[in-house]
Motif scaffolding. Structure first.
Motif, PDB file in Angstrom:
ATOM      1  N   ASN A  73     -13.495  26.496  41.241  1.00 22.75           N
ATOM      2  CA  ASN A  73     -13.213  25.073  41.126  1.00 22.75           C
ATOM      3  C   ASN A  73     -14.042  24.517  39.971  1.00 22.75           C
ATOM      4  OD1 ASN A  73     -12.310  22.446  41.799  1.00 22.75           O
ATOM      5  ND2 ASN A  73     -14.164  22.108  42.979  1.00 22.75           N
ATOM      6  N   ALA A  74     -13.411  23.698  39.132  1.00 27.47           N
ATOM      7  CA  ALA A  74     -14.123  23.045  38.031  1.00 27.47           C
ATOM      8  C   ALA A  74     -13.941  21.544  38.157  1.00 27.47           C
ATOM      9  CB  ALA A  74     -13.586  23.533  36.690  1.00 27.47           C
ATOM     10  N   GLN A  75     -15.034  20.795  37.989  1.00 31.70           N
ATOM     11  CA  GLN A  75     -14.935  19.342  38.073  1.00 31.70           C
ATOM     12  C   GLN A  75     -15.951  18.683  37.143  1.00 31.70           C
ATOM     13  OE1 GLN A  75     -15.600  18.474  42.186  1.00 31.70           O
ATOM     14  NE2 GLN A  75     -17.807  18.504  41.996  1.00 31.70           N
ATOM     15  N   GLN A  76     -15.621  17.485  36.722  1.00 34.21           N
ATOM     16  CA  GLN A  76     -16.523  16.697  35.888  1.00 34.21           C
ATOM     17  C   GLN A  76     -17.626  16.125  36.768  1.00 34.21           C
ATOM     18  OE1 GLN A  76     -13.880  13.696  34.466  1.00 34.21           O
ATOM     19  NE2 GLN A  76     -12.701  15.099  33.199  1.00 34.21           N
ATOM     20  N   ALA A  77     -18.838  16.072  36.217  1.00 34.21           N
ATOM     21  CA  ALA A  77     -19.969  15.527  36.987  1.00 34.21           C
ATOM     22  C   ALA A  77     -21.012  14.985  36.019  1.00 34.21           C
ATOM     23  CB  ALA A  77     -20.575  16.625  37.862  1.00 34.21           C
ATOM     24  N   TYR A  78     -21.948  14.245  36.568  1.00 28.65           N
ATOM     25  CA  TYR A  78     -23.101  13.764  35.814  1.00 28.65           C
ATOM     26  C   TYR A  78     -24.349  14.283  36.504  1.00 28.65           C
ATOM     27  CZ  TYR A  78     -20.254  10.603  33.035  1.00 28.65           C
ATOM     28  OH  TYR A  78     -19.331  10.094  32.162  1.00 28.65           O
ATOM     29  N   LEU A  79     -25.281  14.810  35.705  1.00 29.60           N
ATOM     30  CA  LEU A  79     -26.537  15.266  36.289  1.00 29.60           C
ATOM     31  C   LEU A  79     -27.291  14.061  36.833  1.00 29.60           C
ATOM     32  CD1 LEU A  79     -27.808  17.906  33.714  1.00 29.60           C
ATOM     33  CD2 LEU A  79     -26.692  18.303  35.911  1.00 29.60           C
ATOM     34  N   PRO A  80     -27.834  14.175  38.038  1.00 31.62           N
ATOM     35  CA  PRO A  80     -28.560  13.056  38.634  1.00 31.62           C
ATOM     36  C   PRO A  80     -29.787  12.675  37.804  1.00 31.62           C
ATOM     37  CG  PRO A  80     -28.478  14.937  40.132  1.00 31.62           C
ATOM     38  CD  PRO A  80     -27.809  15.346  38.869  1.00 31.62           C
ATOM     39  N   ARG A  81     -30.134  11.461  37.865  1.00 31.63           N
ATOM     40  CA  ARG A  81     -31.310  10.861  37.225  1.00 31.63           C
ATOM     41  C   ARG A  81     -31.208  10.746  35.710  1.00 31.63           C
ATOM     42  NH1 ARG A  81     -36.155  13.902  40.094  1.00 31.63           N
ATOM     43  NH2 ARG A  81     -34.621  14.963  41.357  1.00 31.63           N
ATOM     44  N   VAL A  82     -30.508  11.642  35.034  1.00 31.37           N
ATOM     45  CA  VAL A  82     -30.432  11.562  33.570  1.00 31.37           C
ATOM     46  C   VAL A  82     -29.049  11.125  33.093  1.00 31.37           C
ATOM     47  CG1 VAL A  82     -32.275  13.202  33.092  1.00 31.37           C
ATOM     48  CG2 VAL A  82     -29.938  14.031  33.418  1.00 31.37           C
ATOM     49  N   ASN A  83     -28.083  11.070  34.023  1.00 32.36           N
ATOM     50  CA  ASN A  83     -26.727  10.612  33.721  1.00 32.36           C
ATOM     51  C   ASN A  83     -26.115  11.381  32.538  1.00 32.36           C
ATOM     52  OD1 ASN A  83     -24.643   8.995  34.623  1.00 32.36           O
ATOM     53  ND2 ASN A  83     -24.997   7.472  33.045  1.00 32.36           N
ATOM     54  N   PHE A  84     -26.282  12.711  32.559  1.00 36.55           N
ATOM     55  CA  PHE A  84     -25.795  13.579  31.493  1.00 36.55           C
ATOM     56  C   PHE A  84     -24.484  14.236  31.933  1.00 36.55           C
ATOM     57  CE2 PHE A  84     -25.753  17.577  29.102  1.00 36.55           C
ATOM     58  CZ  PHE A  84     -25.952  17.093  27.809  1.00 36.55           C
ATOM     59  N   PRO A  85     -23.415  14.134  31.122  1.00 38.13           N
ATOM     60  CA  PRO A  85     -22.121  14.701  31.523  1.00 38.13           C
ATOM     61  C   PRO A  85     -22.098  16.229  31.447  1.00 38.13           C
ATOM     62  CG  PRO A  85     -21.956  13.746  29.332  1.00 38.13           C
ATOM     63  CD  PRO A  85     -23.340  13.458  29.825  1.00 38.13           C
ATOM     64  N   VAL A  86     -21.573  16.851  32.497  1.00 31.37           N
ATOM     65  CA  VAL A  86     -21.433  18.309  32.560  1.00 31.37           C
ATOM     66  C   VAL A  86     -20.127  18.651  33.276  1.00 31.37           C
ATOM     67  CG1 VAL A  86     -23.926  18.794  32.615  1.00 31.37           C
ATOM     68  CG2 VAL A  86     -22.681  18.486  34.767  1.00 31.37           C
ATOM     69  N   TRP A  87     -19.678  19.845  33.039  1.00 28.13           N
ATOM     70  CA  TRP A  87     -18.636  20.430  33.871  1.00 28.13           C
ATOM     71  C   TRP A  87     -19.356  21.275  34.903  1.00 28.13           C
ATOM     72  CZ3 TRP A  87     -13.561  19.503  34.128  1.00 28.13           C
ATOM     73  CH2 TRP A  87     -12.970  18.841  33.062  1.00 28.13           C
ATOM     74  N   GLN A  88     -19.004  21.105  36.169  1.00 31.38           N
ATOM     75  CA  GLN A  88     -19.594  21.907  37.230  1.00 31.38           C
ATOM     76  C   GLN A  88     -18.539  22.878  37.720  1.00 31.38           C
ATOM     77  OE1 GLN A  88     -21.163  19.839  40.629  1.00 31.38           O
ATOM     78  NE2 GLN A  88     -22.050  21.698  41.461  1.00 31.38           N
ATOM     79  N   LEU A  89     -18.867  24.160  37.713  1.00 34.56           N
ATOM     80  CA  LEU A  89     -17.959  25.197  38.190  1.00 34.56           C
ATOM     81  C   LEU A  89     -18.553  25.826  39.436  1.00 34.56           C
ATOM     82  CD1 LEU A  89     -17.719  25.191  34.862  1.00 34.56           C
ATOM     83  CD2 LEU A  89     -16.002  26.879  35.441  1.00 34.56           C
TER      84      LEU A  89
END
Length: 117
Positions: free
Chosen positions: A28-44
Motif C-alpha cells: 500500500n502506498a499513500q501520501q503523508a506528512y512527517l509529524p512535527r516537521v510537516n514534511f511530505p513523504v510517500w509512505q509504503l
C-alpha cells in the motif's frame, strides 16, 4: 524439439505474470506528512500474506528514489509472519509528484516480486 522449446517459452511467458499476482505480500502506498516537521513523504507498507517471509531488499522506482530506512533498502533482512507489516517512506514535494511510487521491487526469501501502480 523446436516445438518443445517454443511451448516451454510460451508457458513461461504466460505464467510469470500469474506469479506476480500471487505474491506473498501486499503493498500500500499513500501520501503523508512527517509529524512535527510537516514534511511530505510517500509512505509504503508491505503486509505479509504468508506465515513466514523475509524481506531482504527493496528498490523503489528502479533505485531512483531514496528509501528512508536503515541501509536505504539494502540488507533489510526483516522476517514477517502472516499479517505483519514493514513500512518505510520516501521524501516527496508538496504536490506529491516527486518519487511517486511507480514500481517497487521486493527481494524476499521466496523470490523477487515487482509491484506497479
Amino acid at each position: 524439439m523446436m516445438f518443445k522449446t517454443l511451448l516451454t517459452t510460451l508457458l513461461l511467458a504466460v505464467s510469470l505474470p500469474l506469479l506476480a499476482e500471487n505474491a506473498p505480500l501486499s503493498v500500500n502506498a499513500q501520501q503523508a506528512y512527517l509529524p512535527r516537521v510537516n514534511f511530505p513523504v510517500w509512505q509504503l507498507t508491505l503486509t505479509s500474506l504468508d506465515n513466514d517471509i523475509t524481506i531482504q531488499s527493496l528498490s523503489l522506482n528502479r533505485g531512483n528514489c531514496l528509501i528512508s530506512m536503515s541501509g536505504r533498502g539494502q540488507n533489510v533482512n526483516k522476517r514477517l509472519g502472516y499479517g505483519q507489516t514493514l513500512s518505510f517512506t520516501t521524501p516527496s514535494n508538496s504536490t506529491f509528484t516527486q518519487c511517486r511510487p511507480l514500481e517497487l521491487t521486493v527481494q524476499t526469501s521466496q523470490g523477487n516480486f515487482t509491484f506497479n501502480w
